[in-house]
Design an enzyme around this catalytic site. Structure first.
Site, PDB file in Angstrom:
ATOM      1  N   GLY A  60     -19.857 -40.936   4.708  1.00  0.00           N
ATOM      2  CA  GLY A  60     -21.154 -41.364   4.199  1.00  0.00           C
ATOM      3  C   GLY A  60     -21.916 -42.131   5.259  1.00  0.00           C
ATOM      4  N   CYS A  87     -13.277 -40.858   6.882  1.00  0.00           N
ATOM      5  CA  CYS A  87     -14.311 -41.691   7.495  1.00  0.00           C
ATOM      6  C   CYS A  87     -14.726 -42.814   6.539  1.00  0.00           C
ATOM      7  CB  CYS A  87     -15.493 -40.841   7.944  1.00  0.00           C
ATOM      8  SG  CYS A  87     -16.590 -41.686   9.101  1.00  0.00           S
ATOM      9  N   TYR A  88     -15.936 -42.776   5.972  1.00  0.00           N
ATOM     10  CA  TYR A  88     -16.343 -43.800   5.005  1.00  0.00           C
ATOM     11  C   TYR A  88     -15.315 -43.887   3.884  1.00  0.00           C
ATOM     12  CZ  TYR A  88     -19.206 -46.300   1.555  1.00  0.00           C
ATOM     13  OH  TYR A  88     -19.673 -47.206   0.634  1.00  0.00           O
ATOM     14  N   HIS A 178     -12.879 -36.832  11.258  1.00  0.00           N
ATOM     15  CA  HIS A 178     -13.337 -35.761  10.364  1.00  0.00           C
ATOM     16  C   HIS A 178     -12.485 -34.498  10.570  1.00  0.00           C
ATOM     17  CE1 HIS A 178     -17.036 -37.584   8.757  1.00  0.00           C
ATOM     18  NE2 HIS A 178     -17.059 -38.235   9.911  1.00  0.00           N
ATOM     19  N   GLU A 180     -12.480 -31.934   8.752  1.00  0.00           N
ATOM     20  CA  GLU A 180     -13.177 -30.748   8.252  1.00  0.00           C
ATOM     21  C   GLU A 180     -14.028 -30.054   9.304  1.00  0.00           C
ATOM     22  OE1 GLU A 180     -16.077 -34.164   7.309  1.00  0.00           O
ATOM     23  OE2 GLU A 180     -13.934 -33.844   7.606  1.00  0.00           O
ATOM     24  N   SER A 232     -31.915  -7.768  -8.586  1.00  0.00           N
ATOM     25  CA  SER A 232     -32.934  -7.804  -7.536  1.00  0.00           C
ATOM     26  C   SER A 232     -32.614  -6.848  -6.401  1.00  0.00           C
ATOM     27  CB  SER A 232     -33.048  -9.224  -6.966  1.00  0.00           C
ATOM     28  OG  SER A 232     -31.876  -9.556  -6.237  1.00  0.00           O
ATOM     29  N   GLY A 233     -31.361  -6.435  -6.290  1.00  0.00           N
ATOM     30  CA  GLY A 233     -30.940  -5.607  -5.162  1.00  0.00           C
ATOM     31  C   GLY A 233     -30.273  -6.406  -4.074  1.00  0.00           C
ATOM     32  N   GLY A 234     -30.378  -7.745  -4.139  1.00  0.00           N
ATOM     33  CA  GLY A 234     -29.700  -8.590  -3.178  1.00  0.00           C
ATOM     34  C   GLY A 234     -28.228  -8.726  -3.500  1.00  0.00           C
ATOM     35  N   ASP A 236     -26.333 -11.300  -4.302  1.00  0.00           N
ATOM     36  CA  ASP A 236     -25.920 -12.157  -5.412  1.00  0.00           C
ATOM     37  C   ASP A 236     -26.011 -11.416  -6.742  1.00  0.00           C
ATOM     38  OD1 ASP A 236     -25.738 -14.067  -3.438  1.00  0.00           O
ATOM     39  OD2 ASP A 236     -27.656 -15.001  -3.915  1.00  0.00           O
ATOM     40  N   SER A 237     -27.172 -10.848  -7.031  1.00  0.00           N
ATOM     41  CA  SER A 237     -27.325 -10.158  -8.314  1.00  0.00           C
ATOM     42  C   SER A 237     -26.493  -8.880  -8.353  1.00  0.00           C
ATOM     43  CB  SER A 237     -28.800  -9.838  -8.584  1.00  0.00           C
ATOM     44  OG  SER A 237     -29.310  -8.918  -7.635  1.00  0.00           O
ATOM     45  N   LYS A 375     -21.940 -18.514  -0.700  1.00  0.00           N
ATOM     46  CA  LYS A 375     -22.388 -17.161  -0.351  1.00  0.00           C
ATOM     47  C   LYS A 375     -21.291 -16.329   0.305  1.00  0.00           C
ATOM     48  CE  LYS A 375     -26.213 -15.628  -0.224  1.00  0.00           C
ATOM     49  NZ  LYS A 375     -27.017 -14.754  -1.123  1.00  0.00           N
TER      50      LYS A 375
END
Length: 519
Positions: A60, A87-88, A178, A180, A232-234, A236-237, A375
């Site tokens: 943070g 960290c924090y 960190h 990550e 939509s054709g993308g 995700d959908s 994604k």
């Protein structure tokens, strides 16, 4: 019912305002363990109700010593749930449990050499798969001066005498660095040690398990009722539609709404792909005039998104009525959509049309099988389902379409200009072999005019902004260093082939501080 209801015990990433909170969650998932981000205001009772396998406290921007610094409910430490502070988060563990944290006088920022402690009864479980000395990524000014009672120091650096600490009996651990970020050597192995050895997690969060859980959840939610999907054709959908179709078959009808705000030729491509290739029941609604009319004289991007979101829903409601009053609507909502649209877990960055833009009186019950996924995970699910590469690896396209790539009021003329310019961008990026390397590449049309010269005559026309970024999950992004020859071809073609354009510029803003889309 959702995927998360079938995910077993999650690891909760407690967000203290870190830029890396989402990255921590993704790293946990890369270890095939399901994770979610929760706010630091979560109570011990709320934590226990989630039955997590473990907690990871993020970094943070604040000091743990300042008034009003974000804290964790102290009762969490008494739940017996494993804790890893980063960290924090590590400084908070030390301070809240009786240790000492103070300004070290010399902060550490960037790559630092960490030395693992060699004394003690046994090496730390966190460092079992890393060498005695290795490079880590630091970003702190305060330092842990003394660990709390019952803790031991397990690693140090030149400026941080307590760079890692632990109380194995209570299963509470902290690291000042960190793990990550990719700059920390063996960082993922350290996280895996916490997940597997301390929390007892199994690497069972796979795309196969996601698909199995999603299909079961969809069947439980919708039963035998009719379902429509906003297609939509993308990616995700498309993946959402494929998951729902796998679960309930011909109970699903996909509704493709041509908003008039799509990329050039997109409507024909969507119809050919999903009606002919996948043999999915598809209704094509041509509503371009309706959307453009609703956007008349609207400049504010938040209003655009809300108007488009509501108009989408109204069109779907009408389509559902024609199909026999379908009760359920499938959306390709993702985890970043939820985070960016603003929840109790995160401040609002922008309202996604399918989250913050939904009307309060919506008649549908939503089916959102991807709302817990990033994604890259959606793409992996798509590949597992056998969707074609041109769908799975299609670059993301905003749900509101070109309306949020026209910075100003939206008109049919401006949409046509942007469609033509955007098509050139896609063609040249593919020609250069860069399409799969980029997260997104597209054109933006600001509603301003610039002076130019063509054929020895003065012009007063629109500029086009080219935007190209690299990213893993859209939570952060860096502007792409496109070759000069590619930029030259883009500028030359757009100015020469698109009427109404006399200037091309390239956006070199990363996210943060900018967003990927302009609105």
């Amino acid at each position: 019912m959702s995927i998360t209801d079938h995910a077993g015990s999650p690891v909760l990433v407690v967000d203290f305002g870190a830029q890396y909170a989402q990255l921590i969650a993704r790293r946990v998932r890369e270890a095939h363990v399901y994770s979610e981000i929760v706010p630091h205001t979560i109570t011990a009772a709320e934590v226990e109700s989630r039955r997590p396998a473990g907690l990871i406290l993020s970094g943070g921007p604040k000091s743990v010593n300042i008034p009003g610094a974000p804290l964790l409910d102290p009762a969490v430490y008494d739940t017996g749930i494993p804790v890893l502070g980063i960290c924090y988060g590590a400084q908070l563990v030390a301070r809240q449990l009786g240790g000492s944290v103070d300004g070290s006088g010399a902060g550490e920022y960037g790559r630092t050499t960490l030395s693992v402690a060699s004394d003690g009864p046994a090496p730390s479980v966190l460092f079992g798969a890393v060498p005695p000395s290795f490079d880590v990524w630091m970003s702190h000014f305060d330092a842990i001066i003394a660990p709390p009672a019952g803790f031991r120091t397990t690693a140090s650096t030149g400026e941080a005498p307590v760079a890692a600490l632990e109380d194995p009996a209570r299963r509470i651990y902290g690291v000042q660095f960190h793990p990550e970020v990719v700059h920390t050597h063996g960082g993922q192995e350290i996280l895996k040690a916490f997940l597997y050895e301390v929390c007892g997690c199994r690497p069972s969060w796979t795309m196969t398990s996601v698909i199995e859980a999603a299909t079961e959840a969809i069947r439980e939610q919708v039963g035998t009722e009719r379902v429509i999907c906003g297609l939509s054709g993308g990616v995700d959908s498309a993946v959402a539609a494929a998951l729902v179709h796998k679960a309930i078959g011909d109970q699903l009808t996909c509704v493709f709404v041509d908003t008039g705000l799509l990329r050039a030729g997109e409507a024909d491509q969507v119809e050919a792909t999903f009606r002919e290739q996948f043999n999915i029941d598809l209704v094509h609604v041509k509503a371009g005039d309706r959307f453009l009319g609703a956007l008349d004289d609207i400049q504010d991007p938040e209003r655009k998104r809300k108007i488009i979101g509501e108009t989408f829903i109204r069109v779907f409601e009408e389509a559902a009525s024609d199909l026999g009053d379908a009760r359920f609507l499938v959306q390709g909502t993702l985890y970043p959509d939820i985070i960016e649209s603003g929840t109790k877990d995160a401040a609002k960055i922008k309202s996604h049309h399918n989250v913050g833009g939904l009307p309060d009186d919506m008649q549908f019950e939503l089916v959102e099988p991807l709302r817990s996924l990033f994604k890259d995970e959606v793409r992996a699910v798509g590949e597992e389902l056998g969707l074609p590469e041109e769908i799975v690896w299609r670059q993301p396209f905003p749900g509101p379409g070109l309306a949020v790539r026209i910075v100003g009021t939206v008109t049919a003329e401006r949409v046509a200009i942007l469609q033509a310019a955007d098509a050139i961008v896609t063609e040249e990026i593919r020609r250069a072999g860069l399409y799969r390397e980029l997260w997104q590449s597209f054109a933006v049309l600001p509603v301003v005019h610039t002076v130019g010269v063509m054929g020895d005559e003065r012009t007063y026309a629109h500029p086009i902004i080219i935007r190209a970024v690299t990213s893993d999950d859209a939570m952060t992004a860096d502007w792409a260093r496109l070759p000069y020859e590619v930029l030259e071809r883009l500028a030359s073609r757009i100015i020469n082939e698109v009427p109404g354009v006399n200037r091309v510029a390239y956006d070199v803003t990363s996210k943060p501080p900018g967003t990927i889309e302009w609105e």
